[in-house]
Write an enzyme that holds these catalytic residues in place. Structure first.
Site, PDB file in Angstrom:
ATOM      1  N   TYR A 102       6.844   3.562  51.405  1.00 33.11           N
ATOM      2  CA  TYR A 102       7.823   4.646  51.770  1.00 33.11           C
ATOM      3  C   TYR A 102       7.957   5.604  50.699  1.00 33.11           C
ATOM      4  O   TYR A 102       8.738   6.603  50.642  1.00 33.11           O
ATOM      5  CB  TYR A 102       9.263   3.949  52.054  1.00 33.11           C
TER       6      TYR A 102
ATOM      7  N   LYS B   6       2.998 -10.108  50.794  1.00 32.43           N
ATOM      8  CA  LYS B   6       1.493 -10.229  51.169  1.00 32.43           C
ATOM      9  C   LYS B   6       0.734 -10.063  50.006  1.00 32.43           C
ATOM     10  O   LYS B   6      -0.404  -9.602  50.069  1.00 32.43           O
ATOM     11  CB  LYS B   6       1.291  -9.194  52.184  1.00 32.43           C
TER      12      LYS B   6
ATOM     13  N   ASP C 266       3.635 -12.775  57.198  1.00 31.30           N
ATOM     14  CA  ASP C 266       3.342 -13.195  58.529  1.00 31.30           C
ATOM     15  C   ASP C 266       3.699 -14.390  58.975  1.00 31.30           C
ATOM     16  O   ASP C 266       4.451 -14.671  60.017  1.00 31.30           O
ATOM     17  CB  ASP C 266       1.805 -12.902  58.878  1.00 31.30           C
TER      18      ASP C 266
ATOM     19  N   ASP D 273      12.473  -3.485  56.158  1.00 29.61           N
ATOM     20  CA  ASP D 273      12.713  -2.522  57.173  1.00 29.61           C
ATOM     21  C   ASP D 273      12.266  -3.528  58.567  1.00 29.61           C
ATOM     22  O   ASP D 273      13.396  -3.511  59.327  1.00 29.61           O
ATOM     23  CB  ASP D 273      11.824  -1.374  57.005  1.00 29.61           C
TER      24      ASP D 273
END
Ligand code: NAI
Length: 340
Positions: free
Chosen positions: A125, A172, A206, A230
């Site tokens: 972002y 991740k 995930d 988010d």
């Protein structure tokens, strides 16, 4: 002396839910003097030259607190995002989003009680995007040790102050070894150095999604960088009844902006059917924050009155359409006022 708060109605359903929230907070006896300032498309409609006018930023800085409706961000074109810019400019680095099952709101899960702590100022972002050549674009993910440590410290401190037992980092880092790797490393270091009494674990994002929909009650405090936080916020909203019941806060060193997780909901804007509860609940978070940061216990009492009113309204089925009821936005606000 009333406490000054900036009220930003925002776009779409924003003005409707903001009016409802203001009515409820006033009726609870919180002594607040509201000053309306605009952001988003509403700012341009009000004659401002910018989507995020300097006068709005200046007043939030002066008062240190705002209650904000959602602002529209066009997909794929135009201005980056008023919301992202506001959080970054005021350095509101911690997004706090409590996700709680509530009696009277039917969902697949029971007993969900978790809090998402989202890093609010960097990651993808940061908005550093380039078209390298026609047909090839890049978006740069930013991570700084300063921001990673600061948000980790916030999450562990939040857990300790509220008697929560565990912080789970979603990441991740197996793929993004430098950026997410830094996020995880900072969380580990902050945990070991200052919060060994708080439980700690890590999930690859995930797998975290899969475990979340299998059993959300296993999670307590979730610490995530900007994008994962988010997405996870909306996913978790869906576990407890949707975006109409998910409040939020953006907290910085010098102030805070309270806003619901939901957006401007253009599909229902102007119809008087939006659920104002998420913004009302954000207002409750604001009152508790004011109570703690300004040493004013009457705000906490007003917050408890509002919470009691919506807990009762939900159980009694006095709810808006998204929760299976028939009440309009202001009718729901009146239903809360009647129950205080
Ligand atoms: P959205 O949250 O506005 O709407 C998603 C779905 O949830 C829609 O079907 C909507 O009707 C429903 N919904 C949302 N809030 C509701 C409420 N209070 N009561 C009843 N139903 C509600 O998300 P969407 O459609 O992705 O975004 C619309 C606009 O909002 C976009 O421009 C987006 O950028 C902006 N947005 C702004 C945010 C903010 O200001 N903090 C946060 C999220 C999105």
């Amino acid at each position: 002396m009333p406490t000054n708060v900036v009220l930003i109605p925002g776009d779409g359903i924003g003005p409707e839910v903001a009016e409802a929230a203001q009515r409820v907070i006033d009726a609870a006896g919180a002594d607040i003097s509201w000053t309306v300032r605009h952001a988003g498309e509403a700012a341009i409609a009000a004659g401002e030259k910018q989507l995020l006018p300097q006068s709005t930023l200046d007043l939030i800085e002066e008062y240190g607190v705002a209650l904000k409706g959602p602002c529209t961000t066009p997909v794929g074109t135009g201005f980056r995002s008023v919301n992202v810019l506001l959080r970054k400019t005021l350095d509101l680095y911690a997004a706090v989003r409590p996700i709680r099952s509530m009696a009277g709101v039917e969902t697949r899960y029971q007993g969900v009680d978790l809090v998402i702590i989202r890093e609010n100022t960097e990651g993808l972002y940061a908005g550093i995007e380039n078209e390298i050549t026609r047909g090839v674009a890049t978006s740069i993910k930013v991570a700084t040790e300063h921001a990673c440590r600061r948000i980790a410290d916030y999450a562990f401190r939040y857990a300790r102050e509220r008697g929560r037992s565990k912080v789970s980092v979603f990441h991740k880092a197996n793929i993004m070894k430098l950026t997410d790797g830094m996020f995880v490393r900072c969380a580990r270091e902050v945990h070991e150095a200052r919060y060994p009494d708080i439980g700690y674990d890590e999930y690859i994002i995930d797998a975290a999604c899969m475990r979340m929909v299998q059993d959300p009650t296993r999670f307590d405090v979730i610490l995530a960088e900007n994008l994962y936080g988010d997405i996870m916020s909306d996913l978790c909203a869906g576990l407890v009844g949707g975006l109409g019941v998910t409040p939020g806060a953006n907290i910085g060193e010098k102030g805070a902006v309270f806003e619901a997780v939901h957006g401007s909901a253009p599909d229902i804007a102007g119809k008087g059917v939006a659920n104002p509860l998420a913004l009302v609940m954000s207002g409750v978070m604001m009152l508790n924050w004011l109570s703690a940061s300004r040493g004013a216990p009457h705000f906490r009492e007003a917050a408890a009155r509002i919470r009691g009113a919506y807990d009762r309204a939900l159980v009694e089925g006095a709810v808006t359409r998204d929760l299976g009821g028939t009440l309009g936005t202001m009718e729901f606000a009146d239903a809360l006022v009647a129950r205080m």
